[in-house]
Design an enzyme around this catalytic site. Structure first.
Site, PDB file in Angstrom:
ATOM      1  N   TRP A  84       0.941  -1.076   0.007  1.00 19.90           N
ATOM      2  CA  TRP A  84      -0.142   0.189   0.080  1.00 19.90           C
ATOM      3  C   TRP A  84       0.686   1.343  -0.157  1.00 19.90           C
ATOM      4  O   TRP A  84       0.815   2.177  -0.667  1.00 19.90           O
ATOM      5  CB  TRP A  84      -1.008  -0.103   1.152  1.00 19.90           C
ATOM      6  N   HIS A 146      12.916  -4.095   4.003  1.00 14.92           N
ATOM      7  CA  HIS A 146      12.324  -4.645   5.496  1.00 14.92           C
ATOM      8  C   HIS A 146      13.587  -4.745   6.383  1.00 14.92           C
ATOM      9  O   HIS A 146      13.560  -4.978   7.290  1.00 14.92           O
ATOM     10  CB  HIS A 146      11.752  -6.099   5.233  1.00 14.92           C
ATOM     11  N   LYS A 302      -6.779  -9.347   3.313  1.00  8.54           N
ATOM     12  CA  LYS A 302      -8.088  -8.716   3.587  1.00  8.54           C
ATOM     13  C   LYS A 302      -7.993  -7.163   3.771  1.00  8.54           C
ATOM     14  O   LYS A 302      -8.844  -6.564   3.436  1.00  8.54           O
ATOM     15  CB  LYS A 302      -8.757  -9.173   5.156  1.00  8.54           C
TER      16      LYS A 302
HETATM   17  P1  A3P Z   1      -3.624  -8.692   5.781  1.00 12.51           P
HETATM   18  O1  A3P Z   1      -2.920  -9.826   5.661  1.00 12.51           O
HETATM   19  O2  A3P Z   1      -4.201  -8.265   7.191  1.00 12.51           O
HETATM   20  O3  A3P Z   1      -4.976  -8.554   4.820  1.00 12.51           O
HETATM   21  P2  A3P Z   1       2.748  -6.178   3.101  1.00 12.51           P
HETATM   22  O4  A3P Z   1       2.298  -5.108   1.941  1.00 12.51           O
HETATM   23  O5  A3P Z   1       3.703  -5.234   3.956  1.00 12.51           O
HETATM   24  O6  A3P Z   1       3.326  -7.258   2.662  1.00 12.51           O
HETATM   25  O7  A3P Z   1       1.570  -6.298   4.132  1.00 12.51           O
HETATM   26  C1  A3P Z   1       0.491  -6.872   3.435  1.00 12.51           C
HETATM   27  C2  A3P Z   1      -0.845  -6.474   4.309  1.00 12.51           C
HETATM   28  O8  A3P Z   1      -1.265  -5.285   3.837  1.00 12.51           O
HETATM   29  C3  A3P Z   1      -2.013  -7.510   4.093  1.00 12.51           C
HETATM   30  O9  A3P Z   1      -2.745  -7.548   5.195  1.00 12.51           O
HETATM   31  C4  A3P Z   1      -2.672  -6.896   2.800  1.00 12.51           C
HETATM   32  O10 A3P Z   1      -3.935  -7.431   2.607  1.00 12.51           O
HETATM   33  C5  A3P Z   1      -2.473  -5.599   3.203  1.00 12.51           C
HETATM   34  N1  A3P Z   1      -2.680  -4.688   1.928  1.00 12.51           N
HETATM   35  C6  A3P Z   1      -2.287  -4.974   0.700  1.00 12.51           C
HETATM   36  N2  A3P Z   1      -2.588  -3.780  -0.202  1.00 12.51           N
HETATM   37  C7  A3P Z   1      -3.382  -3.181   0.695  1.00 12.51           C
HETATM   38  C8  A3P Z   1      -3.899  -1.766   0.411  1.00 12.51           C
HETATM   39  N3  A3P Z   1      -3.980  -1.164  -0.805  1.00 12.51           N
HETATM   40  N4  A3P Z   1      -4.554  -1.048   1.426  1.00 12.51           N
HETATM   41  C9  A3P Z   1      -4.664  -1.746   2.570  1.00 12.51           C
HETATM   42  N5  A3P Z   1      -3.990  -2.839   2.833  1.00 12.51           N
HETATM   43  C10 A3P Z   1      -3.395  -3.473   1.991  1.00 12.51           C
END
Ligand code: A3P
Length: 335
Positions: A84, A146, A302
């Site tokens: 995001w 990370h 989610k």
């Molecule tokens: P969940 O597993 O709780 O749904 P990262 O991008 O750091 O790998 O984190 C992944 C988490 O961010 C996941 O959470 C994912 O669903 C959520 N995510 C991915 N894209 C997103 C967006 N555009 N807005 C909000 N949350 C998002």
């Protein structure tokens, strides 16, 4: 640097040889501490738990990455909303080249945010081609990581956006992610939870990761922006404006009146991005955890706050809360 590359090419076969390279690059001359991790053995690399692949990659990045002053580093603990943050930052920083209002050809519609703002430390062992690819990106670069703050390449002095998240949601998200990524391998949830609370998680302990960037933010607030996923979910438009100011491309009054901020929020929303073919059905050429090809869809599950309520018992929640509270005590950081 040439010597490191030569050694790296020679050691990519066995664990013992990997370890000798890691040791030669690490600040410690003692044997690396190891522990049975979530899906494989983890090593403690200067206080940070990671698998061997990641440890190797971090060492190579530290030796080889050539930073630029105008880079912007998007730093996160895994599963805190990296995808995001990358999408939002890319959309904001490039909105004059790639308008977001009624755009049918915006790069975010056909490319993963991870390809538009690549990680500096991935794909793990194939760092040489990646280093060249990073060099080829025109300035100003948006790059992801990370890595904990204390392991960043020593010469990095650029601006950093850090995004953290409620740890109870992070452990749930990480567990789901790892089970998807390591196909055919089921990670016991209770074991993963206990390891997480004990600080042994990918790039953990999570509290050290948060504190490293938090302390830098307190020291240099103009250089390190510190954001929280839950706050961003509550007020995405406010955070888009804040991010634009930090990236030195603030929205003009005309843009605000024309609804550009809301368009950025919409384009980068979970609902929009997760339904795009590139993020739902395409297998990326990306090599991920355990050197397996990764689908872009693994980054979307989610996208909600407090999903932990569906998984953690009250006792587990209290245990993790207490551990976090204890570790963050006195820092000024609250989650
Ligand atoms: P969940 O597993 O709780 O749904 P990262 O991008 O750091 O790998 O984190 C992944 C988490 O961010 C996941 O959470 C994912 O669903 C959520 N995510 C991915 N894209 C997103 C967006 N555009 N807005 C909000 N949350 C998002």
């Amino acid at each position: 640097m040439a010597q490191v590359e030569l050694e790296a090419d020679n050691v990519l076969t066995g664990e013992e040889e990997d370890e000798s390279l890691l040791l030669s690059m690490s600040s410690s001359s003692n044997k690396l501490q190891t522990r049975e991790g979530w899906w494989t053995t983890f090593v403690l690399n200067d206080g940070c738990w990671m698998d061997r692949q990641a440890a190797m990659s971090v060492s190579l990045v530290r030796a080889q990455f050539v930073p630029r002053d105008d880079d912007v580093l998007l730093a996160t603990y895994p599963k805190c909303g990296t995808t995001w943050l990358k999408a939002l930052s890319f959309a904001i920083a490039n909105r004059h080249r790639h308008p977001v209002v009624s755009a049918s050809d915006h790069p975010l519609l056909t490319q993963s945010p991870h390809d538009l703002a690549p990680f500096i430390e991935l794909p793990f062992r194939h760092i040489h081609p990646l280093a060249a690819a990073l060099d080829a990106i025109p300035s100003p670069r948006l790059l992801g990581t990370h890595m904990p703050h204390h392991l960043l390449p020593p010469r990095i002095g650029c601006r950093i956006v850090y995004l953290c998240r409620e740890p109870k949601d992070v452990v749930i998200s990480t567990w789901h992610f790892m089970n998807k990524v390591i196909e055919g391998f089921s990670i016991d949830f209770d074991k993963a939870f206990e390891l997480f609370v004990d600080g042994c998680s990918p790039f953990g302990p999570i509290w050290n990761h948060y504190l490293g960037y938090w302390n830098k933010h307190v020291e240099e607030p103009d250089r390190v922006l510190f954001l929280k996923y839950d706050d961003m979910m509550a007020d995405p438009a406010g955070h888009v404006k804040k991010l634009a100011e930090f990236l030195r491309v603030p929205f003009t009054d005309d843009e605000v009146d024309a609804g550009v901020v809301e368009e950025v929020v919409r384009l980068c929303s979970f609902e929009k991005l997760s339904r795009l073919p590139v993020n739902s059905s395409v297998v990326a050429g990306r090599i991920g955890v355990d050197e397996r090809p990764m689908k872009n869809s693994v980054f979307f599950r989610k996208g909600k706050v407090r999903d932990w309520k569906n998984y953690l018992t009250e006792e587990m929640a209290k245990k993790l809360d207490a551990a976090i509270e204890e570790k963050l005590k006195g820092s000024g950081l609250t989650l």
